[in-house]
Scaffold this motif. Structure first.
Motif, PDB file in Angstrom:
ATOM      1  N   THR A   7     -14.866  -3.781   1.680  1.00  0.00           N
ATOM      2  CA  THR A   7     -13.546  -4.068   2.216  1.00  0.00           C
ATOM      3  C   THR A   7     -13.595  -5.387   2.979  1.00  0.00           C
ATOM      4  O   THR A   7     -14.445  -5.596   3.826  1.00  0.00           O
ATOM      5  CB  THR A   7     -13.100  -2.948   3.165  1.00  0.00           C
ATOM      6  N   LEU A   8     -12.691  -6.286   2.653  1.00  0.00           N
ATOM      7  CA  LEU A   8     -12.668  -7.586   3.319  1.00  0.00           C
ATOM      8  C   LEU A   8     -11.755  -7.544   4.540  1.00  0.00           C
ATOM      9  O   LEU A   8     -12.070  -8.071   5.588  1.00  0.00           O
ATOM     10  CB  LEU A   8     -12.182  -8.663   2.347  1.00  0.00           C
ATOM     11  N   LEU A   9     -10.632  -6.878   4.365  1.00  0.00           N
ATOM     12  CA  LEU A   9      -9.650  -6.826   5.451  1.00  0.00           C
ATOM     13  C   LEU A   9      -9.097  -5.411   5.535  1.00  0.00           C
ATOM     14  O   LEU A   9      -8.787  -4.797   4.516  1.00  0.00           O
ATOM     15  CB  LEU A   9      -8.499  -7.793   5.175  1.00  0.00           C
ATOM     16  N   GLU A  10      -9.025  -4.906   6.754  1.00  0.00           N
ATOM     17  CA  GLU A  10      -8.427  -3.595   6.898  1.00  0.00           C
ATOM     18  C   GLU A  10      -7.422  -3.616   8.043  1.00  0.00           C
ATOM     19  O   GLU A  10      -7.721  -4.051   9.152  1.00  0.00           O
ATOM     20  CB  GLU A  10      -9.505  -2.535   7.178  1.00  0.00           C
ATOM     21  N   ILE A  11      -6.237  -3.151   7.752  1.00  0.00           N
ATOM     22  CA  ILE A  11      -5.210  -3.051   8.791  1.00  0.00           C
ATOM     23  C   ILE A  11      -5.092  -1.580   9.153  1.00  0.00           C
ATOM     24  O   ILE A  11      -4.938  -0.729   8.268  1.00  0.00           O
ATOM     25  CB  ILE A  11      -3.858  -3.594   8.289  1.00  0.00           C
ATOM     26  N   ARG A  12      -5.209  -1.270  10.456  1.00  0.00           N
ATOM     27  CA  ARG A  12      -5.139   0.122  10.885  1.00  0.00           C
ATOM     28  C   ARG A  12      -3.957   0.353  11.809  1.00  0.00           C
ATOM     29  O   ARG A  12      -3.857  -0.274  12.858  1.00  0.00           O
ATOM     30  CB  ARG A  12      -6.418   0.500  11.632  1.00  0.00           C
ATOM     31  N   ASP A  13      -3.077   1.221  11.388  1.00  0.00           N
ATOM     32  CA  ASP A  13      -1.977   1.697  12.214  1.00  0.00           C
ATOM     33  C   ASP A  13      -1.259   0.568  12.968  1.00  0.00           C
ATOM     34  O   ASP A  13      -1.035   0.656  14.169  1.00  0.00           O
ATOM     35  CB  ASP A  13      -2.499   2.737  13.213  1.00  0.00           C
ATOM     36  N   LEU A  14      -0.921  -0.469  12.272  1.00  0.00           N
ATOM     37  CA  LEU A  14      -0.310  -1.642  12.907  1.00  0.00           C
ATOM     38  C   LEU A  14       1.172  -1.411  13.213  1.00  0.00           C
ATOM     39  O   LEU A  14       1.945  -1.013  12.350  1.00  0.00           O
ATOM     40  CB  LEU A  14      -0.467  -2.859  11.985  1.00  0.00           C
ATOM     41  N   LYS A  15       1.520  -1.643  14.476  1.00  0.00           N
ATOM     42  CA  LYS A  15       2.927  -1.534  14.882  1.00  0.00           C
ATOM     43  C   LYS A  15       3.363  -2.837  15.515  1.00  0.00           C
ATOM     44  O   LYS A  15       2.737  -3.322  16.448  1.00  0.00           O
ATOM     45  CB  LYS A  15       3.113  -0.400  15.895  1.00  0.00           C
ATOM     46  N   VAL A  16       4.431  -3.412  14.979  1.00  0.00           N
ATOM     47  CA  VAL A  16       4.948  -4.665  15.521  1.00  0.00           C
ATOM     48  C   VAL A  16       6.449  -4.510  15.738  1.00  0.00           C
ATOM     49  O   VAL A  16       7.154  -3.954  14.906  1.00  0.00           O
ATOM     50  CB  VAL A  16       4.693  -5.843  14.544  1.00  0.00           C
ATOM     51  N   SER A  17       6.906  -4.965  16.894  1.00  0.00           N
ATOM     52  CA  SER A  17       8.345  -4.900  17.137  1.00  0.00           C
ATOM     53  C   SER A  17       8.856  -6.271  17.553  1.00  0.00           C
ATOM     54  O   SER A  17       8.105  -7.125  18.003  1.00  0.00           O
ATOM     55  CB  SER A  17       8.658  -3.878  18.219  1.00  0.00           C
TER      56      SER A  17
END
Lengths: 316, 327, 302
Positions: free
Chosen positions: B3-13
């Motif tokens: 895995t090169l990139l992993e996004i975990r549970d990302l929250k943006v407002s």
């Protein structure tokens, strides 16, 4: 189906620029039949937008004839165009910029009625507007909104409603869905299809989206650098495109199927400038079949078999 | 493949005048080394925001509420602006945008801009840099490279500008490319040329890419894995073939069948009832439930988790996951 | 709601809601405006001046025209907050009355030059071609003169007086409006809704009035607030030079001119008049800037 609604003959629209004459539309002839959906496809800068605006007489043609219901409207004076405006409508590509941001939806839809004095009184007008909103799948309460309060799809419905308000014979659709999302596009196309059947309209679509033209049209034309290179029944043209440009263009379209990929680059190079276009056949510098005749002589759009025409020396 | 990139549970407002917009609400994404990972969805679903978050390019009114972006073992969200600028942007991860004309500076020649992109490479002389640049420009099949270098952006067509962007980005040898609708502004024939170039690059350089688009046909040309986004969440991730042949989430299914080209008849085009929800006040539970024909009570209350139902096929749908656990 | 179940009464209710909706748009602009601290300060400053102008007799402690030989050149004190002038008149009272004249002339100038400038800008931008060339040539010629010198010449020809000041300054001032409006029209003209208007058969006049002008309006409103200070200063300059409002009328420009002779003996006369002008000018500028940001949030960055 075979009654001719519009006949365009050798229509030209040239612009004078500092670099020379820009031949946006350069000798286009075509026939639109009553009740059909005609699709014109071409890449940006091929002159398709200029062509329909000239037919609509939003632009003044340099030369040629536009025969609409037996009358040549090509050189009508500006003030004699009002009646024409009632019979032809246009829907633009970007609904965000085609609605006046300072008018409510009611005002936008009321204007055509007022200009052409179509309704007798205000109650009539309100009724007409509510009716068309309903036909467009909008609600009566939308009439009190301003364009910026609606979504892209809703705005495009209003734009279609505005064009239909005066009950035109023909609707020109300038990429009506290219600014919209896929799921919204499907809805608008279905709506347009429904309205066409209901009101027995004629449609003239222009688009760079070949899949769109394929889905909606009965007959199609392909335009390249101000000229029509191929024209014919949709199925015939799609099954076997004759002109090398049409062929390359169709093969450039990605097919939404994981097993089908575009083979080698179908069209090399880029569209040349319409100022000083190539001599002879305008496609010859990019054409793999180009012969010496293609450089010197311009091919005419000629009938090659029933229901289709092509402008290419290979078939003449 | 790792895995090169992993996004975990990302929250943006985002803070806007109308209120708080929950643009991303728990995005989970794994990008494997060497793959082209498509991020598809309609306007406002959060695909571009995801791309911008990875590079720390969000506007000032954005707030990262939660989550991690792990790239080669480092959490990018924890890096400072300076670290991102010096170590990540351009060098490790680059992004190309929809409109190439806004990404190039109109007052500098192509050569000046391409040299600028290499300014962090202190050990290279100008001649060496120019050599790299010409090589990269040839790789993207641009003709008359020497002449091209002396030109200004406005002298190039859209397709050429987009290729210059690619060459510029390649000269820095990044590991990850984020492409945000790179062909939307291009014509079909130029798009086909551009896709071919990307395909060659993929084969030759083994570069990894996140390909953000709404165009499923383009996705089917060059991507390996597809993640479908809806209203700030990922609803389905699977290999290209799985998505096209065996879509599980009702939204994915409907989306596929509203694409012209898959359906060739107006009558068969699928319509999704309703419209994309505003993210100021998004629907509870599964955000697709108000438009879903198969919605049940649980869909209104509980947020479905992205779960693996077969090898590499993830879906966030209560109904599908239940069906799958039954058999 | 469908056409069947929509009665006329219900429609009326909808229209009422529309009006409320419109005011909510105004509210949004107001909210943005008040969030901007400088704009709010400007608003308060201008309100103070307007208040003084309307209620001059109440605000001013003395008659501004009553001379008093015993009270000449009195420095600021509890009795005369801003002192007295060469004829023993209360400076503060004169300045308060002066705000009336200042605002009156300012408003008249803006109205005069605005009407000419907006109309010519609309025509020039919309029609283009020869009309545009002629109007823009006129604008360039007028603008190549120093404004005050030109106004001076006109005032010199027409003679003194309020109306002549307005005409003199308006003759030059409209060029700013014309330019601004024209450039805005040029962008609006290219938008699809203008072509759409033509496609449904709108006449040119109707397009200008219904489609172009409403979209230029926000720019014009901002422009008015930003031009007001220029008008105020220019009219004060003309008065100062003796070509505008004539003494003994209480006018800021002429008060400065009168005080100039006693600048060392009684510096408060000219300086306080100068302060009043600065205060008003600054107030209008703050409002103008704030309005621009509130009406066009995209230009707010930087």
């Amino acid at each position: 189906m075979d009654k001719v609604l519009i006949e365009v003959e050798d229509l030209k629209k040239h612009y004078h620029t500092s670099k020379g004459t820009l031949k946006a539309v350069d000798g286009v002839s075509l026939v639109i039949r009553k009740g059909e959906t005609f699709g014109l496809v071409g890449e940006s800068g091929c002159g398709k937008s200029t062509l329909i605006r000239t037919i609509l007489r939003l632009l003044y043609p340099t030369s040629g004839k536009i025969i609409f219901e037996g009358r040549n409207i090509a050189h009508l004076h500006e003030k004699d165009l009002k009646d024409l405006r009632k019979r032809m409508g246009i829907v633009f590509q970007d609904p965000h910029s085609s609605l006046n941001p300072r008018m409510t939806i009611f005002d936008i839809l009321a204007r055509p009625l007022k200009i052409h004095k179509i309704v007798k009184n205000r109650d009539d007008m309100v009724l007409r507007i509510v009716e068309i909103l309903k036909l467009m799948g909008l609600q009566a309460e939308h009439m009190i909104r301003f364009p910026h309060e609606l979504s892209g799809g809703q705005k495009q419905r209003v734009a279609i409603a505005r064009a239909l308000m005066v009950e035109p014979e023909i609707l020109f659709l300038d990429e009506p869905t290219s600014a919209l999302d896929v799921s919204v596009q499907a809805k608008i196309l279905k709506l347009l299809d429904k309205v066409k059947k209901q009101r027995n309209l004629t449609y003239f679509y222009i688009s760079h989206d070949i899949n769109l033209i394929r889905v909606v049209s009965d007959r199609i034309a392909v335009m390249y650098l101000g000229k029509i290179v191929e024209l014919g029944e949709k199925d015939l043209v799609f099954q076997k495109p004759l002109h090398p440009y049409t062929n390359g263009l169709f093969r450039s379209v990605p097919i939404p199927d994981p097993d089908v990929k575009i083979e080698k680059i179908p069209l090399e190079g880029e569209v040349p400038s319409p100022v000083n276009p190539p001599s002879g056949c305008r496609f010859h510098p990019r054409c793999e079949f180009a012969k010496s005749v293609c450089k010197g002589k311009e091919p005419k759009l000629m009938k090659v078999e029933d229901g289709r025409m092509v402008a290419c020396h290979l078939y003449q | 493949m790792g895995t090169l990139l992993e996004i975990r549970d990302l929250k943006v407002s985002f803070d806007t005048e109308e209120g708080k917009v929950e643009a991303l609400d728990g995005v989970n994404l794994k990008v494997k080394e060497g793959e082209f990972h498509a991020l598809i969805g309609e306007t406002g679903c959060g695909k571009t925001v995801t791309g911008l978050t990875i590079l720390g390019l969000l506007d000032n009114n954005a707030k990262i509420e939660n989550g991690q972006v792990i790239y080669k073992g480092i959490d990018l969200l924890k890096l400072t602006e300076k670290q991102l600028q010096q170590q990540i942007r351009g060098k490790e991860i680059t992004m190309i945008f929809q409109d190439p004309s806004t990404s190039l500076d109109p007052i500098f020649t192509i050569e000046e801009q391409m040299l600028e992109a290499l300014e962090n490479e202190l050990e290279l002389t100008k001649e060496e840099k120019l050599k790299i640049i010409t090589e990269e420009l040839r790789k993207v099949k641009l003709p008359d490279v020497e002449e091209l270098l002396k030109k200004y952006p406005h002298q190039l067509s859209g397709g050429m500008k987009q290729r210059v962007m690619i060459a510029m980005m390649l000269s820095c040898r990044p590991s990850l490319l984020i492409a945000d609708e790179p062909t939307t502004a291009l014509d079909v024939s130029t798009q086909a040329q551009f896709l071919k170039i990307l395909e060659d690059l993929k084969r030759e350089t083994k570069i990894t890419a996140i390909y953000i688009t709404h165009n499923l046909a383009v996705v089917s040309e060059i991507c390996d894995t597809v993640s479908v986004m809806y209203a700030g969440r990922i609803v389905e991730t699977a290999s290209l073939k799985e998505i096209f042949l065996n879509p599980q989430h009702p939204y994915t299914y409907k989306l596929l069948h509203s694409v012209l080209g898959i359906e060739t008849d107006i009558e068969q085009l699928q319509e999704i009832p309703g419209s994309v929800p505003k993210l100021i006040n998004p629907p509870s539970g599964c955000r697709f439930h108000p438009r879903c024909e198969e919605a049940k009570d649980i869909c209104k209350t509980k947020i479905p988790k992205l779960q693996e139902i077969s090898d590499g096929h993830f879906v966030a749908c209560h109904k599908r996951v239940m069906e799958w656990t039954k058999c | 709601m469908t056409s069947e179940d929509l009665s006329y009464e219900q429609l009326k209710k909808e229209i009422k809601r529309l009006k409320r909706k419109r005011s909510s748009q105004v509210n949004l602009v107001w909210k943005r405006f008040t969030k901007n601290r400088l704009a709010l300060i400007g608003f308060i400053m201008v309100s103070i001046v307007i208040f003084m102008a309307i209620f001059s007799p109440i605000v001013s402690p003395y008659d501004p025209y009553k001379t008093n030989p015993l009270e000449r050149f009195k420095p600021p004190s509890m009795k005369h907050i801003l002192g007295t002038d060469a004829l023993g008149r209360d400076v503060f009272s004169r300045l308060v009355y002066g705000s009336r004249i200042a605002l009156e002339i300012g408003a008249l100038i803006v109205l005069f030059e605005g009407m000419i400038g907006i109309s010519l800008g609309l025509i020039s931008g919309y029609f283009g071609g020869v009309v545009d060339k002629v109007i823009m040539w006129l604008v360039d010629v007028l603008r190549s003169f120093p404004i005050v010198v030109l106004a001076l010449a006109i005032a010199g020809i027409l003679g003194q007086g309020v109306i002549n000041v307005v005409i003199a300054l308006g003759t030059v001032g409209w060029t700013s409006y014309a330019r601004m409006v024209r450039s805005k029209v040029l962008t609006i003209k290219e938008l699809d809704y203008i072509e759409a208007a033509r496609s449904i058969g709108e006449s040119n006049l109707s397009i200008i009035l219904r489609y172009v002008f409403p979209n230029v309006l926000p720019t014009v409103i901002v422009m008015v607030y930003l031009m007001m200070p220029t008008a105020l200063i220019a009219s004060a300059t003309l008065s100062f030079l003796g070509l505008g409002v004539q003494p003994p009328t209480a006018d800021w420009g002429s008060i400065i001119a009168e005080g100039r002779m006693y600048l060392l003996k009684a510096p408060w006369i000219s300086t306080s008049a100068g302060f009043f002008i600065m205060f008003t000018v600054l107030g209008f500028n703050f409002i103008g800037d704030g309005l621009r940001d509130a009406l066009d949030p995209t230009s707010r960055r930087n």
